[in-house]
Design a protein around this motif. Structure first.
Motif, PDB file in Angstrom:
ATOM      1  N   THR A 165       0.803  -1.218   0.000  1.00  0.00           N
ATOM      2  CA  THR A 165       0.000   0.000   0.000  1.00  0.00           C
ATOM      3  C   THR A 165       0.838   1.270   0.000  1.00  0.00           C
ATOM      4  O   THR A 165       0.289   2.354  -0.174  1.00  0.00           O
ATOM      5  CB  THR A 165      -0.954   0.002   1.201  1.00  0.00           C
ATOM      6  N   SER A 166       2.156   1.185   0.222  1.00  0.00           N
ATOM      7  CA  SER A 166       2.977   2.389   0.030  1.00  0.00           C
ATOM      8  C   SER A 166       2.960   2.806  -1.434  1.00  0.00           C
ATOM      9  O   SER A 166       3.071   3.991  -1.763  1.00  0.00           O
ATOM     10  CB  SER A 166       4.412   2.136   0.501  1.00  0.00           C
ATOM     11  N   ILE A 167       2.786   1.820  -2.345  1.00  0.00           N
ATOM     12  CA  ILE A 167       2.700   2.121  -3.779  1.00  0.00           C
ATOM     13  C   ILE A 167       1.292   2.556  -4.150  1.00  0.00           C
ATOM     14  O   ILE A 167       1.087   3.585  -4.797  1.00  0.00           O
ATOM     15  CB  ILE A 167       3.106   0.890  -4.627  1.00  0.00           C
ATOM     16  N   THR A 168       0.287   1.765  -3.726  1.00  0.00           N
ATOM     17  CA  THR A 168      -1.092   2.054  -4.150  1.00  0.00           C
ATOM     18  C   THR A 168      -1.587   3.385  -3.607  1.00  0.00           C
ATOM     19  O   THR A 168      -2.275   4.129  -4.305  1.00  0.00           O
ATOM     20  CB  THR A 168      -2.028   0.929  -3.690  1.00  0.00           C
ATOM     21  N   ALA A 169      -1.240   3.703  -2.356  1.00  0.00           N
ATOM     22  CA  ALA A 169      -1.729   4.947  -1.767  1.00  0.00           C
ATOM     23  C   ALA A 169      -1.067   6.152  -2.403  1.00  0.00           C
ATOM     24  O   ALA A 169      -1.725   7.147  -2.718  1.00  0.00           O
ATOM     25  CB  ALA A 169      -1.490   4.942  -0.255  1.00  0.00           C
ATOM     26  N   ALA A 170       0.259   6.087  -2.583  1.00  0.00           N
ATOM     27  CA  ALA A 170       0.973   7.246  -3.116  1.00  0.00           C
ATOM     28  C   ALA A 170       0.575   7.537  -4.556  1.00  0.00           C
ATOM     29  O   ALA A 170       0.524   8.699  -4.972  1.00  0.00           O
ATOM     30  CB  ALA A 170       2.478   7.015  -3.027  1.00  0.00           C
ATOM     31  N   LEU A 171       0.278   6.490  -5.340  1.00  0.00           N
ATOM     32  CA  LEU A 171      -0.058   6.691  -6.753  1.00  0.00           C
ATOM     33  C   LEU A 171      -1.558   6.645  -7.006  1.00  0.00           C
ATOM     34  O   LEU A 171      -2.004   6.707  -8.153  1.00  0.00           O
ATOM     35  CB  LEU A 171       0.652   5.643  -7.616  1.00  0.00           C
ATOM     36  N   GLY A 172      -2.359   6.517  -5.938  1.00  0.00           N
ATOM     37  CA  GLY A 172      -3.806   6.547  -6.107  1.00  0.00           C
ATOM     38  C   GLY A 172      -4.342   5.367  -6.887  1.00  0.00           C
ATOM     39  O   GLY A 172      -5.249   5.525  -7.708  1.00  0.00           O
ATOM     40  N   ILE A 173      -3.807   4.176  -6.663  1.00  0.00           N
ATOM     41  CA  ILE A 173      -4.249   2.981  -7.384  1.00  0.00           C
ATOM     42  C   ILE A 173      -5.307   2.264  -6.547  1.00  0.00           C
ATOM     43  O   ILE A 173      -5.015   1.782  -5.453  1.00  0.00           O
ATOM     44  CB  ILE A 173      -3.070   2.029  -7.652  1.00  0.00           C
ATOM     45  N   PRO A 174      -6.559   2.152  -7.037  1.00  0.00           N
ATOM     46  CA  PRO A 174      -7.595   1.440  -6.278  1.00  0.00           C
ATOM     47  C   PRO A 174      -7.326  -0.066  -6.257  1.00  0.00           C
ATOM     48  O   PRO A 174      -6.725  -0.607  -7.183  1.00  0.00           O
ATOM     49  CB  PRO A 174      -8.881   1.748  -7.053  1.00  0.00           C
ATOM     50  N   TYR A 175      -7.775  -0.719  -5.186  1.00  0.00           N
ATOM     51  CA  TYR A 175      -7.638  -2.167  -5.106  1.00  0.00           C
ATOM     52  C   TYR A 175      -8.804  -2.742  -4.315  1.00  0.00           C
ATOM     53  O   TYR A 175      -9.475  -2.032  -3.560  1.00  0.00           O
ATOM     54  CB  TYR A 175      -6.317  -2.568  -4.449  1.00  0.00           C
TER      55      TYR A 175
END
Length: 721
Positions: free
Chosen positions: A198-208
């Motif tokens: 989630t350090s990647i998904t949150a910073a880049l706004g990637i939904p999951y």
């Protein structure tokens, strides 16, 4: 079992599964609740996990192979991890268009991109309640660039203008320079750099979404391009300001941007108010980005300021103080730039004088006011007496310097403090990287550095301390001042002494470090943090204490190189034959004056070689005995025990131009406030005593780039009228 109980059991199971991933729901777009229904099959998958040319350099993210504990392969934890603050997405949240879905299998190295199987170099694993993934694997599948920054020892991934930086064994990472806390630290396992997913998904706004049934995480990757723009200037005035737009667009898949669309854009807004401007782009696949919008506030037209001033009188005597009061106004609260012409503290010729004041606002509009005053032929003060009485502290004024050498010299006693001076000033102009000076010292040590970068490239300067002994050495960093980098040598010399005196004045706290045997470390990092461009000069005056002998290397090095790795391979640079370098003992001089000063003109000399002898020492690189010409780097602590009432103290250069600070009774005085003092017929006001005798304490060190010798002058003030 009734329906209500079944429902509660299902909800509880989903809640426990979600605990395996940190909760970043606030930072990501609201995910869909429908899990992927088609289970990707391995039969359609390529067996290679990544292309060969995408492999990071050897050692990226590796601390000590095998040093990290094996990540847990157990089922997802049942305890909900403690919440943490998620970074705000740096780009708008990605909409799930269904174009690309990346499925990550929990506790597995299998990754499915739209049904095609890829194998990560390490499984996505749960460690201490946090789901971690190979940064290489996620970067390759999401289409991110990644590299290892050897200088900062950080693993970096990039997506358009977004930059994420991770450090080994740290829970802190940066998103476009902003520090953010992760749920767990980055670590290595089998030479693979692992980070919380989630350090990647949150910073880049990637939904999951989480699929508990099939034990997988589904990322929704948009293929749409994104658009943004910035506007300059920040203040926009109706009908006056030309607005510039800087557009920016990216495509997640790298597809070329082929078209753009603006709405509401104007180069000049004719009326004040709020305007919404939108920007969209289209890629070569015909997909349009979501519109990016900004609201632009347009102010009413800027009006020119109104210049206005008054004087306290209309008619003055020769040598009578004139007081000016600026009454200019503007439609903004931003300070105006003022320019006076013809104004003076007093006038020394009879007749009419016209004074002009021009004020200019931030947008460049200006106006001018003028006033004429009359100077009679009646004399209140002559110019010399007026200057002595009323010239502000720090101001320079003209005088007859030819008489100064005939004045009596101040008698004093001089002692020294055991401070070792390391002066590195040769070669002053440095044409290649290398070691400028090396010396071993212990106890109180002062560094005086002054060099110009003539290498033709950006460089950095370092003071590298090496403990060559067998015991740990404790270093204490005391008062320090740096000047530059600038292209003006006198300005950097002045600023370094000013900052040094300011640290002394405020009692800036000292810092400490322990240098282990054999260890080398850059110290005085205020200088090594600066990038010095070609032809720029940097100056440093700094005090350090060590309880054991420490070797110090003064180094100039290409700004991209590591100083500790480069040090063993650097050459010693030859001195230039003009400037000075060397090691000098007893570099703090204590001057005690007991005689009464100010009852008659007298002078106290510095840097003249005779009354103020040069320190003698040695060039540690050549073994040649040296004389510290000008005593640059020497700190003079002067105690004037008896300064008569109504005494003027001024600073008078004798060898050429001078500019630099002096600390008087704990206050820093510039000599002069602006520009330079010209030798020998100019003086800068340092201090005036009042109606009673005083003691005065002065701390002085010659600023690099200046000319010597210099005098402190003491003279009685004229009587006031």
């Amino acid at each position: 079992m009734d329906l209500k109980k079944l429902t509660l059991i299902a909800v509880f199971a989903v809640t426990q599964t979600a605990a395996a991933l940190p909760v970043f729901a606030e930072a990501a777009a609201t995910p869909t609740t429908n899990a992927v229904t088609a289970t990707p099959t391995a039969s359609s998958s390529p067996e290679a996990s990544a292309s060969p040319d995408s492999t990071p350099p050897p050692g990226i993210g590796v601390d000590t192979p095998g040093s990290s504990p094996l990540p847990s392969e157990s089922p997802l934890p049942t305890a909900t991890p403690e919440p943490t603050t998620a970074p705000t997405p740096v780009t708008p949240s990605i909409v799930n268009t269904g174009a690309i879905q990346l499925v990550l299998m929990m506790n597995s190295n299998k990754m499915y991109a739209n049904g095609t199987l890829y194998l990560a170099n390490q499984p996505m694993t749960v460690k201490n309640g946090v789901s971690n993934i190979s940064i290489r694997a996620i970067a390759e599948r999401v289409g991110l660039k990644y590299l290892y920054d050897y200088k900062t020892k950080e693993t970096v991934i990039m997506n358009g203008s977004n930059i994420l930086r991770f450090k080994l064994n740290s829970k802190i990472y940066t998103v476009n320079g902003k520090k953010v806390t992760m749920r767990g630290p980055a670590y290595t396992y089998k030479n693979t750099f692992m980070v919380p997913l989630t350090s990647i998904t949150a910073a880049l706004g990637i939904p999951y979404v989480l699929d508990n049934v099939q034990k997988r995480v589904i990322l929704s990757l948009s293929t749409k391009p994104t658009a943004s723009f910035s506007v300059q200037p920040t203040e926009i005035f109706a009908g006056q300001t030309t607005v510039s737009y800087t557009a920016n667009s990216t495509s997640p898949s790298g597809t070329a941007i082929v078209d753009e669309r603006w709405e509401g854009r104007q180069e000049v807004f004719q009326e004040p108010g709020s305007y919404v401007v939108s920007y969209s782009v289209m890629d070569a696949n015909g997909q349009w980005s979501a519109p990016y919008s900004q609201t632009i506030t347009v102010l009413k037209p800027n009006e020119a300021p109104v210049a206005n001033f008054i004087t306290d009188k209309d008619v003055y005597k020769i040598g009578e103080m004139v007081t000016f009061t600026d009454l200019s106004t503007d439609d903004s609260t931003t300070p105006l730039t003022t320019e006076w012409n013809g104004n003076a503290l007093a006038y020394f010729y009879p007749g009419q004088v016209t004074i002009y004041l021009t004020v200019t606002d931030k947008q460049g509009l200006n106006s001018t006011a003028q006033k004429t005053i009359t100077i009679t032929d009646e004399v209140l003060y002559n110019q010399d007496d007026f200057n002595k009485l009323f010239m502000p502290v720090g101001a320079a004024y003209s005088m007859d310097g030819s008489k100064v050498p005939t004045w009596n010299k101040v008698q004093y006693t001089s002692t020294s403090e055991a401070v070792t001076l390391i002066r590195s000033n040769s070669p002053e102009a440095v044409f290649s990287e290398g070691i400028l000076y090396r010396e071993t010292a212990f106890g109180d040590t002062r560094f005086m550095l002054h060099h110009r970068n003539m290498t033709g490239k950006n460089v950095k300067m370092y003071v590298i301390a090496t403990n060559t002994g067998i015991w740990p050495a404790a270093l204490t960093f005391k008062n320090s001042g740096i000047g530059g980098p600038l292209e003006i040598p006198t300005a950097t010399g002045k600023k370094s002494v000013e900052n040094y005196l300011e640290a002394l004045r405020i009692g800036k706290p000292f810092s400490n470090m322990i240098l282990q045997p054999g260890q080398s470390m850059p110290i005085l990092t205020e200088i090594s943090n600066l990038t010095i461009k070609p032809e720029q000069v940097v100056s440093l005056l700094s005090d350090v204490f060590s309880d054991y002998a420490v070797q110090y290397d003064i180094v100039m090095l290409d700004a991209t190189k590591d100083p500790l790795q480069s040090l063993p391979y650097l050459n010693f640079l030859d001195r230039d034959g003009v400037h000075n370098r060397g090691t000098y003992p007893n570099a703090t001089r204590l001057i005690d004056v007991q005689q009464v000063l100010g009852t008659e003109p007298s002078r106290l000399l510095f840097g003249d070689k005779t009354d103020d002898p040069n320190l003698t020492g040695v060039d540690a690189l050549t073994g040649v005995q040296e004389s510290n010409a000008g005593n640059f780097g020497v700190v003079y602590k002067i105690r004037l025990n008896h300064v008569a009432a109504n005494t003027l103290i001024t600073f008078n250069p004798r060898g050429g131009k001078y500019q630099g600070p002096i600390m008087v009774n704990g206050q820093i005085v510039q000599a002069p406030n602006t520009g330079t003092i010209q030798a020998p017929n100019q003086s800068s006001v340092v201090y005036r005593t009042g109606a009673y005798e005083e003691s005065v304490d002065i701390v002085f060190s010659t600023a690099s780039g200046n000319n010597l010798p210099v005098n402190l002058l003491f003279m009685p003030l004229p009587a006031r009228k």
